[in-house]
Motif scaffolding. Structure first.
Motif, mmCIF file in Angstrom:
data_model
loop_
_atom_site.group_PDB
_atom_site.id
_atom_site.type_symbol
_atom_site.label_atom_id
_atom_site.label_comp_id
_atom_site.label_asym_id
_atom_site.label_seq_id
_atom_site.Cartn_x
_atom_site.Cartn_y
_atom_site.Cartn_z
ATOM 1 N N TYR A 81 10.892 -6.811 -6.631
ATOM 2 C CA TYR A 81 10.550 -6.808 -5.216
ATOM 3 C C TYR A 81 9.247 -6.042 -5.029
ATOM 4 C CZ TYR A 81 15.283 -8.418 -4.562
ATOM 5 O OH TYR A 81 16.432 -9.144 -4.634
ATOM 6 N N TYR A 82 8.534 -6.361 -3.947
ATOM 7 C CA TYR A 82 7.217 -5.794 -3.687
ATOM 8 C C TYR A 82 7.144 -5.393 -2.222
ATOM 9 C CZ TYR A 82 6.529 -8.798 -7.735
ATOM 10 O OH TYR A 82 6.667 -9.420 -8.948
ATOM 11 N N TRP A 83 6.396 -4.342 -1.948
ATOM 12 C CA TRP A 83 6.126 -3.983 -0.562
ATOM 13 C C TRP A 83 4.985 -4.864 -0.069
ATOM 14 C CZ3 TRP A 83 9.590 -1.380 1.932
ATOM 15 C CH2 TRP A 83 10.395 -0.481 1.259
ATOM 16 N N ARG A 84 5.198 -5.481 1.079
ATOM 17 C CA ARG A 84 4.194 -6.376 1.667
ATOM 18 C C ARG A 84 2.863 -5.652 1.867
ATOM 19 N NH1 ARG A 84 3.768 -8.116 7.711
ATOM 20 N NH2 ARG A 84 4.700 -6.085 7.814
ATOM 21 N N LYS A 85 2.918 -4.389 2.297
ATOM 22 C CA LYS A 85 1.693 -3.620 2.555
ATOM 23 C C LYS A 85 0.874 -3.396 1.284
ATOM 24 C CE LYS A 85 4.150 0.701 2.130
ATOM 25 N NZ LYS A 85 4.796 1.771 2.802
ATOM 26 N N ASP A 86 1.515 -3.440 0.109
ATOM 27 C CA ASP A 86 0.792 -3.297 -1.148
ATOM 28 C C ASP A 86 0.180 -4.614 -1.619
ATOM 29 O OD1 ASP A 86 1.535 -0.640 -1.229
ATOM 30 O OD2 ASP A 86 3.247 -0.988 -2.568
ATOM 31 N N ILE A 87 0.765 -5.725 -1.216
ATOM 32 C CA ILE A 87 0.336 -7.038 -1.696
ATOM 33 C C ILE A 87 -0.731 -7.661 -0.791
ATOM 34 C CG2 ILE A 87 1.122 -9.378 -2.238
ATOM 35 C CD1 ILE A 87 2.107 -7.239 -4.203
ATOM 36 N N LEU A 88 -0.611 -7.497 0.508
ATOM 37 C CA LEU A 88 -1.536 -8.159 1.432
ATOM 38 C C LEU A 88 -3.013 -7.815 1.215
ATOM 39 C CD1 LEU A 88 0.318 -8.398 4.840
ATOM 40 C CD2 LEU A 88 -0.220 -10.207 3.213
#
Length: 96
Positions: A81-88
């Motif tokens: 799983y990934y944090w959206r804030k890290d990927i965007l």
């Protein structure tokens, strides 16, 4: 400082998973905005499928980026799983 960020991220993950489990168990949505779903773009936690659909990349690219540290993940079992804030912030690099 790093320890505080880690604790904050863990609390966010626990809150998300509690909402997710409540939805799966059929708990009424009173008091909740929207039932979390890993396929939704708006939720804070993404899985590989959401990243692949958003950036139009294959699973091997996601695995390579996870391995080289570009995509920071936290595994739960065999699922990452990934944090959206890290990927965007990386979207311009990967969008085709």
């Amino acid at each position: 400082m790093e320890k505080q960020n880690s604790i904050h991220e863990a609390k966010e993950a626990i809150q998300f998973l509690q909402q997710f489990i409540a939805t799966a168990e059929g708990v009424p949505a009173s008091g909740r905005k929207k039932a979390p779903s890993l396929g939704d773009y708006d939720f804070e936690i993404w899985n590989d499928q959401v990243i692949m659909a958003t950036f139009k990349i294959c699973s091997k690219t996601v695995a390579r980026r996870r391995k080289d540290g570009t995509f920071k993940s936290f595994p739960v079992g065999r699922i990452h799983y990934y944090w959206r804030k890290d990927i965007l912030p990386l979207r311009n690099e990967f969008l085709k």
